[in-house]
Design a protein around this motif. Structure first.
Motif, PDB file in Angstrom:
ATOM      1  N   GLU A 176     -24.457   7.567  -2.019  1.00  0.00           N
ATOM      2  CA  GLU A 176     -23.204   7.215  -1.350  1.00  0.00           C
ATOM      3  C   GLU A 176     -22.853   5.751  -1.618  1.00  0.00           C
ATOM      4  OE1 GLU A 176     -23.933   8.047   2.722  1.00  0.00           O
ATOM      5  OE2 GLU A 176     -23.276  10.133   2.588  1.00  0.00           O
ATOM      6  N   ALA A 177     -23.861   4.883  -1.512  1.00  0.00           N
ATOM      7  CA  ALA A 177     -23.629   3.460  -1.764  1.00  0.00           C
ATOM      8  C   ALA A 177     -23.181   3.230  -3.196  1.00  0.00           C
ATOM      9  CB  ALA A 177     -24.900   2.668  -1.459  1.00  0.00           C
ATOM     10  N   CYS A 178     -23.850   3.879  -4.148  1.00  0.00           N
ATOM     11  CA  CYS A 178     -23.475   3.719  -5.555  1.00  0.00           C
ATOM     12  C   CYS A 178     -22.043   4.176  -5.802  1.00  0.00           C
ATOM     13  CB  CYS A 178     -24.436   4.501  -6.448  1.00  0.00           C
ATOM     14  SG  CYS A 178     -26.065   3.760  -6.623  1.00  0.00           S
ATOM     15  N   GLN A 179     -21.655   5.263  -5.158  1.00  0.00           N
ATOM     16  CA  GLN A 179     -20.297   5.773  -5.337  1.00  0.00           C
ATOM     17  C   GLN A 179     -19.270   4.754  -4.837  1.00  0.00           C
ATOM     18  OE1 GLN A 179     -18.274   7.355  -2.489  1.00  0.00           O
ATOM     19  NE2 GLN A 179     -16.591   7.426  -3.939  1.00  0.00           N
ATOM     20  N   MET A 180     -19.551   4.139  -3.689  1.00  0.00           N
ATOM     21  CA  MET A 180     -18.621   3.148  -3.140  1.00  0.00           C
ATOM     22  C   MET A 180     -18.636   1.858  -3.958  1.00  0.00           C
ATOM     23  SD  MET A 180     -17.119   4.684  -0.609  1.00  0.00           S
ATOM     24  CE  MET A 180     -16.543   3.622   0.725  1.00  0.00           C
ATOM     25  N   ILE A 181     -19.782   1.505  -4.500  1.00  0.00           N
ATOM     26  CA  ILE A 181     -19.888   0.311  -5.354  1.00  0.00           C
ATOM     27  C   ILE A 181     -19.131   0.526  -6.656  1.00  0.00           C
ATOM     28  CG2 ILE A 181     -21.491  -1.088  -6.713  1.00  0.00           C
ATOM     29  CD1 ILE A 181     -23.581  -0.497  -4.448  1.00  0.00           C
ATOM     30  N   ASN A 182     -19.374   1.655  -7.308  1.00  0.00           N
ATOM     31  CA  ASN A 182     -18.781   1.923  -8.617  1.00  0.00           C
ATOM     32  C   ASN A 182     -17.281   2.200  -8.542  1.00  0.00           C
ATOM     33  OD1 ASN A 182     -21.270   1.632  -9.773  1.00  0.00           O
ATOM     34  ND2 ASN A 182     -21.647   3.801 -10.079  1.00  0.00           N
ATOM     35  N   ASN A 183     -16.865   2.988  -7.562  1.00  0.00           N
ATOM     36  CA  ASN A 183     -15.482   3.453  -7.521  1.00  0.00           C
ATOM     37  C   ASN A 183     -14.558   2.554  -6.707  1.00  0.00           C
ATOM     38  OD1 ASN A 183     -16.578   5.534  -8.919  1.00  0.00           O
ATOM     39  ND2 ASN A 183     -16.055   7.144  -7.461  1.00  0.00           N
ATOM     40  N   HIS A 184     -15.119   1.787  -5.775  1.00  0.00           N
ATOM     41  CA  HIS A 184     -14.262   1.062  -4.847  1.00  0.00           C
ATOM     42  C   HIS A 184     -14.637  -0.405  -4.684  1.00  0.00           C
ATOM     43  CE1 HIS A 184     -12.526   4.934  -3.866  1.00  0.00           C
ATOM     44  NE2 HIS A 184     -13.742   5.401  -3.654  1.00  0.00           N
ATOM     45  N   GLY A 185     -15.584  -0.890  -5.486  1.00  0.00           N
ATOM     46  CA  GLY A 185     -15.874  -2.314  -5.501  1.00  0.00           C
ATOM     47  C   GLY A 185     -16.679  -2.851  -4.338  1.00  0.00           C
ATOM     48  N   TYR A 186     -17.313  -1.972  -3.564  1.00  0.00           N
ATOM     49  CA  TYR A 186     -18.140  -2.453  -2.456  1.00  0.00           C
ATOM     50  C   TYR A 186     -19.315  -3.276  -2.999  1.00  0.00           C
ATOM     51  CZ  TYR A 186     -15.697   0.103   1.192  1.00  0.00           C
ATOM     52  OH  TYR A 186     -14.734   0.539   2.080  1.00  0.00           O
ATOM     53  N   ILE A 187     -19.787  -4.189  -2.172  1.00  0.00           N
ATOM     54  CA  ILE A 187     -20.813  -5.149  -2.609  1.00  0.00           C
ATOM     55  C   ILE A 187     -22.081  -4.922  -1.794  1.00  0.00           C
ATOM     56  CG2 ILE A 187     -21.383  -7.594  -2.868  1.00  0.00           C
ATOM     57  CD1 ILE A 187     -18.184  -7.946  -2.664  1.00  0.00           C
ATOM     58  N   PRO A 188     -23.207  -4.609  -2.444  1.00  0.00           N
ATOM     59  CA  PRO A 188     -24.469  -4.455  -1.703  1.00  0.00           C
ATOM     60  C   PRO A 188     -24.968  -5.810  -1.220  1.00  0.00           C
ATOM     61  CG  PRO A 188     -24.855  -4.257  -4.068  1.00  0.00           C
ATOM     62  CD  PRO A 188     -23.375  -4.368  -3.892  1.00  0.00           C
ATOM     63  N   VAL A 189     -25.246  -5.914   0.067  1.00  0.00           N
ATOM     64  CA  VAL A 189     -25.611  -7.188   0.678  1.00  0.00           C
ATOM     65  C   VAL A 189     -27.087  -7.222   1.055  1.00  0.00           C
ATOM     66  CG1 VAL A 189     -25.169  -8.717   2.628  1.00  0.00           C
ATOM     67  CG2 VAL A 189     -23.265  -7.538   1.521  1.00  0.00           C
ATOM     68  N   MET A 190     -27.547  -6.187   1.739  1.00  0.00           N
ATOM     69  CA  MET A 190     -28.932  -6.138   2.207  1.00  0.00           C
ATOM     70  C   MET A 190     -29.453  -4.705   2.115  1.00  0.00           C
ATOM     71  SD  MET A 190     -29.627  -9.317   3.187  1.00  0.00           S
ATOM     72  CE  MET A 190     -30.749  -9.613   4.559  1.00  0.00           C
ATOM     73  N   ARG A 191     -30.765  -4.596   2.161  1.00  0.00           N
ATOM     74  CA  ARG A 191     -31.414  -3.292   2.242  1.00  0.00           C
ATOM     75  C   ARG A 191     -32.587  -3.396   3.207  1.00  0.00           C
ATOM     76  NH1 ARG A 191     -36.385  -2.781   0.170  1.00  0.00           N
ATOM     77  NH2 ARG A 191     -37.126  -4.036  -1.583  1.00  0.00           N
ATOM     78  N   PRO A 192     -33.046  -2.261   3.752  1.00  0.00           N
ATOM     79  CA  PRO A 192     -34.210  -2.315   4.638  1.00  0.00           C
ATOM     80  C   PRO A 192     -35.457  -2.789   3.888  1.00  0.00           C
ATOM     81  CG  PRO A 192     -33.038  -0.247   4.908  1.00  0.00           C
ATOM     82  CD  PRO A 192     -32.468  -0.907   3.693  1.00  0.00           C
ATOM     83  N   ILE A 193     -36.306  -3.561   4.557  1.00  0.00           N
ATOM     84  CA  ILE A 193     -37.563  -4.011   3.975  1.00  0.00           C
ATOM     85  C   ILE A 193     -38.531  -2.835   3.879  1.00  0.00           C
ATOM     86  CG2 ILE A 193     -39.612  -5.449   4.404  1.00  0.00           C
ATOM     87  CD1 ILE A 193     -37.791  -7.510   5.687  1.00  0.00           C
ATOM     88  N   THR A 194     -39.215  -2.741   2.744  1.00  0.00           N
ATOM     89  CA  THR A 194     -40.270  -1.736   2.500  1.00  0.00           C
ATOM     90  C   THR A 194     -39.878  -0.359   2.993  1.00  0.00           C
ATOM     91  OG1 THR A 194     -41.427  -2.187   4.594  1.00  0.00           O
ATOM     92  CG2 THR A 194     -42.086  -3.491   2.662  1.00  0.00           C
ATOM     93  N   ASP A 195     -38.661   0.032   2.730  1.00  0.00           N
ATOM     94  CA  ASP A 195     -38.188   1.321   3.226  1.00  0.00           C
ATOM     95  C   ASP A 195     -37.429   2.035   2.118  1.00  0.00           C
ATOM     96  OD1 ASP A 195     -37.548   3.425   4.803  1.00  0.00           O
ATOM     97  OD2 ASP A 195     -35.982   2.413   5.929  1.00  0.00           O
TER      98      ASP A 195
END
Length: 377
Positions: A193-212
């Motif tokens: 889902e994140a990749c789809q929003m990043i690729n198609n709509h320019g969303y920017i990944p900011v953070m992710r859960p630690i060791t998860d």
């Protein structure tokens, strides 16, 4: 780092460009792998993985880079003696063509090596040129795809926490099946889902859960003692076809000599319904997130049996922001990253079942995007 898993390369005596790889291939392996870049053009390289303990996403990224350089120099590449999980990672990321003589399982036909991909792209979502969901002075919309149902209260608390720290009104909703870029300003999403929003709509990944990471388990009923390979034509319940869980579950089946193309899939909408189908004997197997399995009640755990699980360290949920909020990335990153420093933040992390937040590694993001483009693009 533990010396027992420290990565090293051992040349095989009497064999030109034949190497035994030893230990764990991860970010720490970079300097050691760099010693292989100078192999002459048009050579034949054979890498033996029999002493490799694990390969994570960072390690895969390093291997991909090395193999690309070798291929540009017309070097023949072969790898052998991969364990089942490393073999699966190679096949998922397109490196399966280098496996020698089927030692880790043959380069299986496309019908099984590349199961029918999730199709986020088919969703009827408006173009990125549409009007942003809000401006910096308006209420922001925050949408989250929960990893387990038990986290919901914690996410409402996190929303309140963000409002106070950012001094910004924020409306929270649990994600529906189709994400709407015209509504969503802040997003916590599953890997694809994140990749789809990043690729198609320019969303920017900011953070992710630690060791998860999003790992997958395959379950059957507790009173069924068959091995995974013994479920031909089985009915499999899982939450969604548009899911990394679906992809990894199919790969696990194929790596256990169970042809996933012959399975009958029932997409229940969520993992609790999928589990209920299994317990009520309306399905033979369930694919679900390992984190959801770990959080099951004792009754549910006693009703099922774990057949297999992935150990890919490959995919993460991602906290993303819409492109019109680029100026708020630093502040948001600091607020999330500092949650482990105050008591309220630490309690909310417990409620959403996380240790904390960290910035996504560039190499890991590149790996996830590559898999997404291959299977969902």
């Amino acid at each position: 780092m533990n010396m027992a898993v420290k990565f090293s390369i051992e040349p095989v005596t009497g064999q030109d460009f034949h190497y035994n790889l030893v230990g764990s291939i991860d970010a720490h392996a970079s300097e050691t792998l760099n010693t292989l870049y100078d192999i002459p053009a048009e050579s034949h390289v054979l890498l033996d993985f029999s002493q490799v303990e694990r390969v994570n996403s960072m390690g895969l990224s390093l291997l991909l880079k090395l193999f690309e350089i070798w291929e540009s120099k017309r070097i023949k590449i072969e790898v052998q003696h991969l364990d089942r999980m490393i073999s699966m990672l190679f096949k998922i990321t397109g490196l399966g063509r280098f496996i020698k003589d089927g030692k880790a399982g043959p380069a299986t036909p496309a019908s099984t090596a590349n199961p029918e991909p999730p199709r986020h792209i088919e969703a009827k979502i408006a173009a990125t040129t549409s009007t942003p969901a809000s401006t910096a002075s308006d209420k922001l919309n925050f949408v989250a795809s929960l990893q387990t149902g038990q986290q919901l209260t914690g996410w409402y608390l996190l929303n309140t926490y963000l409002q106070r720290r950012l001094k910004q009104a924020i409306h929270f909703e649990q994600a529906n099946d189709v994400l709407n870029p015209n509504f969503t300003d802040l997003l916590f999403a599953k890997p694809f889902e994140a990749c789809q929003m990043i690729n198609n709509h320019g969303y920017i990944p900011v953070m992710r859960p630690i060791t998860d990471t999003d790992e997958v388990v395959i379950l059957t009923r507790a009173d069924d003692d068959r091995a995974l390979a013994d479920y031909p034509n089985a009915i499999v319940a899982t939450a969604s076809k548009d899911s990394f869980v679906y992809l990894l579950g199919r790969f696990l089946c194929d790596e256990n000599d169970l042809d996933s193309e012959q399975l009958q899939f029932d997409f229940s909408g969520n993992e609790i319904k999928a589990l209920q189908m299994l317990i009520r004997k309306k399905a033979d197997l369930v694919f679900m997130l390992k984190k959801a399995y770990d959080g099951l009640s004792s009754f549910s755990r006693n009703s099922v049996r774990l057949l297999d699980e992935s150990r890919t360290e490959f995919a993460h949920h991602l906290f993303c922001v819409a492109p019109h909020l680029t100026g708020h990335i630093s502040e948001l990153s600091n607020v999330l990253g500092d949650m482990v420093q105050d008591e309220q933040g630490k309690q909310i992390l417990v409620d959403i079942q996380m240790q904390g937040w960290q910035k996504p590694e560039e190499e890991a993001m590149a790996m996830l995007q590559m898999v997404y483009r291959r299977y969902a693009g």
